[in-house]
Design a protein around this motif. Structure first.
Motif, PDB file in Angstrom:
ATOM      1  N   PHE A 181      48.043  54.400   3.627  1.00  0.00           N
ATOM      2  CA  PHE A 181      46.756  54.619   2.937  1.00  0.00           C
ATOM      3  C   PHE A 181      46.842  54.452   1.419  1.00  0.00           C
ATOM      4  O   PHE A 181      45.888  54.762   0.731  1.00  0.00           O
ATOM      5  N   PHE A 182      47.987  53.966   0.898  1.00  0.00           N
ATOM      6  CA  PHE A 182      47.982  53.677  -0.544  1.00  0.00           C
ATOM      7  C   PHE A 182      47.456  52.251  -0.729  1.00  0.00           C
ATOM      8  O   PHE A 182      47.990  51.295  -0.168  1.00  0.00           O
ATOM      9  N   THR A 183      46.433  52.137  -1.509  1.00  0.00           N
ATOM     10  CA  THR A 183      45.903  50.797  -1.800  1.00  0.00           C
ATOM     11  C   THR A 183      45.321  50.766  -3.207  1.00  0.00           C
ATOM     12  O   THR A 183      44.838  51.773  -3.711  1.00  0.00           O
ATOM     13  N   SER A 184      45.420  49.595  -3.829  1.00  0.00           N
ATOM     14  CA  SER A 184      44.799  49.433  -5.144  1.00  0.00           C
ATOM     15  C   SER A 184      43.588  48.508  -5.020  1.00  0.00           C
ATOM     16  O   SER A 184      43.008  48.122  -6.015  1.00  0.00           O
ATOM     17  N   LYS A 185      43.274  48.172  -3.759  1.00  0.00           N
ATOM     18  CA  LYS A 185      42.162  47.223  -3.555  1.00  0.00           C
ATOM     19  C   LYS A 185      40.916  47.973  -3.099  1.00  0.00           C
ATOM     20  O   LYS A 185      41.022  48.940  -2.345  1.00  0.00           O
ATOM     21  N   SER A 186      39.747  47.448  -3.519  1.00  0.00           N
ATOM     22  CA  SER A 186      38.503  48.137  -3.166  1.00  0.00           C
ATOM     23  C   SER A 186      38.228  48.039  -1.662  1.00  0.00           C
ATOM     24  O   SER A 186      37.657  48.943  -1.071  1.00  0.00           O
ATOM     25  N   GLY A 222      40.770  47.492   0.627  1.00  0.00           N
ATOM     26  CA  GLY A 222      42.050  47.564   1.349  1.00  0.00           C
ATOM     27  C   GLY A 222      42.133  48.823   2.200  1.00  0.00           C
ATOM     28  O   GLY A 222      41.398  49.792   1.984  1.00  0.00           O
ATOM     29  N   THR A 223      43.042  48.802   3.178  1.00  0.00           N
ATOM     30  CA  THR A 223      43.240  50.007   4.010  1.00  0.00           C
ATOM     31  C   THR A 223      44.510  50.754   3.571  1.00  0.00           C
ATOM     32  O   THR A 223      44.694  51.925   3.896  1.00  0.00           O
ATOM     33  N   GLY A 224      45.419  50.055   2.911  1.00  0.00           N
ATOM     34  CA  GLY A 224      46.681  50.684   2.492  1.00  0.00           C
ATOM     35  C   GLY A 224      47.616  50.907   3.671  1.00  0.00           C
ATOM     36  O   GLY A 224      48.538  51.719   3.585  1.00  0.00           O
ATOM     37  N   LEU A 225      47.383  50.160   4.776  1.00  0.00           N
ATOM     38  CA  LEU A 225      48.244  50.368   5.952  1.00  0.00           C
ATOM     39  C   LEU A 225      49.211  49.206   6.191  1.00  0.00           C
ATOM     40  O   LEU A 225      50.193  49.346   6.916  1.00  0.00           O
ATOM     41  N   GLY A 226      48.904  48.041   5.562  1.00  0.00           N
ATOM     42  CA  GLY A 226      49.677  46.818   5.850  1.00  0.00           C
ATOM     43  C   GLY A 226      51.174  46.994   5.628  1.00  0.00           C
ATOM     44  O   GLY A 226      51.976  46.734   6.536  1.00  0.00           O
ATOM     45  N   LEU A 227      51.576  47.431   4.439  1.00  0.00           N
ATOM     46  CA  LEU A 227      53.021  47.510   4.135  1.00  0.00           C
ATOM     47  C   LEU A 227      53.708  48.598   4.947  1.00  0.00           C
ATOM     48  O   LEU A 227      54.852  48.434   5.378  1.00  0.00           O
ATOM     49  N   SER A 228      52.993  49.737   5.164  1.00  0.00           N
ATOM     50  CA  SER A 228      53.662  50.811   5.921  1.00  0.00           C
ATOM     51  C   SER A 228      53.860  50.391   7.374  1.00  0.00           C
ATOM     52  O   SER A 228      54.916  50.652   7.963  1.00  0.00           O
ATOM     53  N   THR A 287      55.672  53.932  -3.518  1.00  0.00           N
ATOM     54  CA  THR A 287      54.339  54.404  -3.087  1.00  0.00           C
ATOM     55  C   THR A 287      53.616  53.346  -2.269  1.00  0.00           C
ATOM     56  O   THR A 287      52.879  53.682  -1.334  1.00  0.00           O
ATOM     57  N   ILE A 288      53.825  52.071  -2.631  1.00  0.00           N
ATOM     58  CA  ILE A 288      53.060  51.023  -1.926  1.00  0.00           C
ATOM     59  C   ILE A 288      53.407  50.966  -0.444  1.00  0.00           C
ATOM     60  O   ILE A 288      52.644  50.419   0.345  1.00  0.00           O
ATOM     61  N   PHE A 289      54.565  51.549  -0.064  1.00  0.00           N
ATOM     62  CA  PHE A 289      54.931  51.540   1.353  1.00  0.00           C
ATOM     63  C   PHE A 289      54.385  52.757   2.092  1.00  0.00           C
ATOM     64  O   PHE A 289      54.589  52.888   3.292  1.00  0.00           O
ATOM     65  N   ILE A 334      49.104  37.536   2.875  1.00  0.00           N
ATOM     66  CA  ILE A 334      47.751  37.885   2.397  1.00  0.00           C
ATOM     67  C   ILE A 334      47.841  38.681   1.095  1.00  0.00           C
ATOM     68  O   ILE A 334      47.118  38.411   0.125  1.00  0.00           O
ATOM     69  N   ASN A 335      48.801  39.658   1.052  1.00  0.00           N
ATOM     70  CA  ASN A 335      49.003  40.420  -0.190  1.00  0.00           C
ATOM     71  C   ASN A 335      49.363  39.480  -1.334  1.00  0.00           C
ATOM     72  O   ASN A 335      48.888  39.649  -2.467  1.00  0.00           O
ATOM     73  N   ALA A 336      50.261  38.484  -1.030  1.00  0.00           N
ATOM     74  CA  ALA A 336      50.696  37.549  -2.077  1.00  0.00           C
ATOM     75  C   ALA A 336      49.493  36.731  -2.565  1.00  0.00           C
ATOM     76  O   ALA A 336      49.344  36.496  -3.769  1.00  0.00           O
ATOM     77  N   GLN A 352      57.282  35.227  -2.293  1.00  0.00           N
ATOM     78  CA  GLN A 352      57.166  35.525  -3.731  1.00  0.00           C
ATOM     79  C   GLN A 352      55.909  34.852  -4.281  1.00  0.00           C
ATOM     80  O   GLN A 352      55.660  33.667  -4.049  1.00  0.00           O
ATOM     81  N   ASP A 353      55.123  35.656  -5.010  1.00  0.00           N
ATOM     82  CA  ASP A 353      53.909  35.092  -5.630  1.00  0.00           C
ATOM     83  C   ASP A 353      54.125  34.962  -7.132  1.00  0.00           C
ATOM     84  O   ASP A 353      55.224  35.230  -7.621  1.00  0.00           O
ATOM     85  N   ASP A 354      53.093  34.560  -7.849  1.00  0.00           N
ATOM     86  CA  ASP A 354      53.237  34.451  -9.309  1.00  0.00           C
ATOM     87  C   ASP A 354      52.278  35.417 -10.002  1.00  0.00           C
ATOM     88  O   ASP A 354      51.810  35.171 -11.100  1.00  0.00           O
TER      89      ASP A 354
HETATM   90  P1  ADP Z   1      46.340  46.845   1.237  1.00  0.00           P
HETATM   91  O1  ADP Z   1      46.690  45.425   1.132  1.00  0.00           O
HETATM   92  O2  ADP Z   1      45.304  47.149   2.252  1.00  0.00           O
HETATM   93  O3  ADP Z   1      46.071  47.517  -0.074  1.00  0.00           O
HETATM   94  P2  ADP Z   1      49.123  47.159   1.742  1.00  0.00           P
HETATM   95  O4  ADP Z   1      49.902  48.295   2.369  1.00  0.00           O
HETATM   96  O5  ADP Z   1      49.386  45.843   2.327  1.00  0.00           O
HETATM   97  O6  ADP Z   1      47.632  47.611   1.811  1.00  0.00           O
HETATM   98  O7  ADP Z   1      49.462  47.117   0.211  1.00  0.00           O
HETATM   99  C1  ADP Z   1      49.482  48.330  -0.516  1.00  0.00           C
HETATM  100  C2  ADP Z   1      49.409  48.035  -2.009  1.00  0.00           C
HETATM  101  O8  ADP Z   1      50.607  47.393  -2.432  1.00  0.00           O
HETATM  102  C3  ADP Z   1      48.380  47.075  -2.442  1.00  0.00           C
HETATM  103  O9  ADP Z   1      47.099  47.716  -2.533  1.00  0.00           O
HETATM  104  C4  ADP Z   1      48.874  46.594  -3.773  1.00  0.00           C
HETATM  105  O10 ADP Z   1      48.540  47.530  -4.776  1.00  0.00           O
HETATM  106  C5  ADP Z   1      50.349  46.597  -3.578  1.00  0.00           C
HETATM  107  N1  ADP Z   1      50.871  45.245  -3.295  1.00  0.00           N
HETATM  108  C6  ADP Z   1      51.190  44.716  -2.104  1.00  0.00           C
HETATM  109  N2  ADP Z   1      51.647  43.460  -2.249  1.00  0.00           N
HETATM  110  C7  ADP Z   1      51.615  43.166  -3.566  1.00  0.00           C
HETATM  111  C8  ADP Z   1      51.966  41.995  -4.367  1.00  0.00           C
HETATM  112  N3  ADP Z   1      52.421  40.885  -3.784  1.00  0.00           N
HETATM  113  N4  ADP Z   1      51.836  42.090  -5.698  1.00  0.00           N
HETATM  114  C9  ADP Z   1      51.373  43.232  -6.271  1.00  0.00           C
HETATM  115  N5  ADP Z   1      51.041  44.365  -5.595  1.00  0.00           N
HETATM  116  C10 ADP Z   1      51.138  44.316  -4.257  1.00  0.00           C
END
Ligand code: ADP
Length: 487
Positions: free
Chosen positions: A437-442, A444-450, A432-434, A391-393, A419-421
């Protein structure tokens, strides 16, 4: 150890320098003294020999030739005279204070017959105690008074050959050498006597205090302070040390404060997390009831505009449910239920689930290793990791772009890469992305990667970003080929 090494560095060179100086002073002094004493000895020997010659001359003029041997023996008794003899120009000893020499030849003296002046040489006598002998040769010239008896002879009738003992040399040298050595020893004693206590007071004791203080600091005592020693160089080190301990104390206080704050925050977060988890749990059941009602209402509603509103509301409920689910999972992670499963099948399922082929959605391409062994893990949790990455990709990929999903094995792991493009992850966000609660999406929850990283760690595996700071982000998760040992 410290004391030994410092003294070992200082004392041997000091002893060497003083010994060298003593030797040089002794050598130069002896040479000067030798010149002075030799000169004096020469003058003394010449004066003595002149006196003896005059005495002998008077005897000879008086015609008392027969008394000569007796007179020479008497002169030879003097402690200063080693030997005194009368030698003819052909080298024959006519009389000597050593009677056994009389009548023998002294070939060394023949050459002197040609000379007409005094001849002198100085030799060192080898026997103990060693002393110098000044050898003086005085001519008896054939004067008119001598013509009566020695008419037929040449300009020199005989030579007075006298060896004068010059003991001043030996005594002077011995005294000077022992004085010089004693002086050297005294210098050495004085130097060591001043240097050792001085060094101890000025350097070693303060250094010892400093070392003890360092030991205390190492053991965690930051209240130590070393008193100045009164030596500029040492005091620079001491004040530097005191300053350093002060800085350390300050830094530790700040660190302690931060740690306390962090602990308080962690405790507060734990309470809030527990509360949130409880709330999420309680809210999810009524929420699914509300959604079921909304779905029924949507199906029964005939007004299209109302139907759309109801559908939107139902969609928001799905999103709220997803957020609550993630929150719950984050707050109360479940240990994985390890079971065998087909890794590639799981990958294909997750891809099919995530890529529905909507308009503008990126394409997914699978590049899977078909020789993978059966994987061991919690298939549900592994699928959740992969779906999150997919989903992130999708979010990051270009419109109409491509996401490549590959699998493989090596180093005791089965791995999967997504891998995305898209634009990639900036290098300063690589870790930080791990974080939760870190997210760059409006939305997003920022919990997926952690959550995903924690799931992989609970499986004894890893989740990493392969190419921080580069375009086309690539994430890989690794699952051990053998299941983790039960803890
Ligand atoms: P969320 O998707 O809710 O923001 P995640 O923990 O899954 O939470 O992701 C955290 C942040 O990692 C994303 O908000 C994004 O900024 C960055 N990120 C994750 N996957 C990618 C990707 N494939 N390319 C660029 N940035 C990514």
């Amino acid at each position: 150890m410290l004391t030994g090494s410092l003294f070992r560095r200082l004392i041997p060179p000091l002893v060497l320098v003083i010994a060298l100086l003593t030797v040089v002073v002794t050598f130069v002094g002896r040479s000067k003294m030798n010149d002075a004493l030799t000169d004096r000895a020469r003058r003394r020997a010449v004066a003595l020999s002149a006196v003896e010659r005059d005495g002998i001359l008077r005897l000879m003029r008086a015609g008392a030739h027969s008394d000569l041997q007796y007179v020479l023996e008497q002169i030879g008794r003097s402690p200063d005279i080693d030997v005194v003899r009368l030698v003819r120009p052909d080298g024959l000893v006519s009389s000597s204070s050593h009677p056994h020499e009389t009548g023998s030849l002294l070939p060394g003296h023949v050459v002197q017959a040609d000379g007409d002046g005094d001849l002198m040489r100085i030799t060192a006598r080898a026997e103990a105690p060693p002393s110098l002998v000044v050898h003086v040769v005085q001519p008896f010239r054939n004067t008119p008074e001598c013509q009566e008896c020695h008419r037929e002879q040449g300009p020199v009738i005989a030579w007075l050959d006298i060896d004068v003992d010059v003991n001043e040399h030996a005594i002077g040298f011995a005294t000077f050498t022992s004085l010089s050595a004693a002086l050297g020893g005294l210098y050495l004693l004085a130097a060591v006597g001043i240097l050792v206590p001085g060094l101890r007071r000025a350097a070693l004791s303060p250094l010892k205090r400093l070392t003890d203080a360092m030991g205390l600091v190492r053991d965690g005592d930051l209240a130590v302070s070393v008193a100045p020693a009164g030596t500029r160089e040492i005091d620079t080190v001491v004040s530097g040390f005191n300053r350093m301990v002060g800085d350390l104390k300050q830094a530790r206080a700040v660190e302690e404060e931060a740690r306390r704050n962090q602990m308080e925050r962690v405790e507060q977060l734990a309470v809030v997390g527990e509360l949130a988890a409880g709330l999420a749990h309680e809210v999810r059941n009524p929420l699914s009831g509300v959604k079921a009602v909304l779905d029924v209402l949507t199906r029964e509603c005939e007004d299209e505009s109302r139907k759309r509103v109801l559908k939107d509301a139902s969609g928001e409920l799905v999103r709220i449910d997803q957020i609550l689910k993630e929150l719950l999972q984050f707050a109360r992670p479940k240990p994985p239920a390890i079971q065998p499963f087909g890794f590639n099948d799981l990958v294909r399922d997750a891809v099919a689930l995530s890529f529905t082929g909507g308009v503008g959605q990126p394409r997914a391409r699978c590049d899977l290793d078909e020789t993978l062994p059966t994987a061991m893990g919690d298939a549900g949790q592994i699928r959740q990791v992969l779906v999150n990455l997919l989903i992130n990709a999708q979010h990051a990929a270009m419109r109409g772009g491509e996401v490549v999903v590959s699998s493989g094995q090596g180093d005791g792991y089965i791995w999967c890469r997504v891998q995305d493009d898209g634009p990639g992850v900036p290098i300063d966000r690589a870790e930080t992305i791990f974080k939760p609660f870190f997210t760059s999406k409006s939305r997003g929850t920022g919990l997926g990667l952690s959550i995903s990283r924690r799931i992989m760690e609970m499986h004894g595996g890893r989740l990493v970003l392969d190419n921080p700071g580069m375009q086309a982000a690539s994430f890989t998760f690794m699952l051990p080929s053998a299941p983790p040992a039960a803890s």
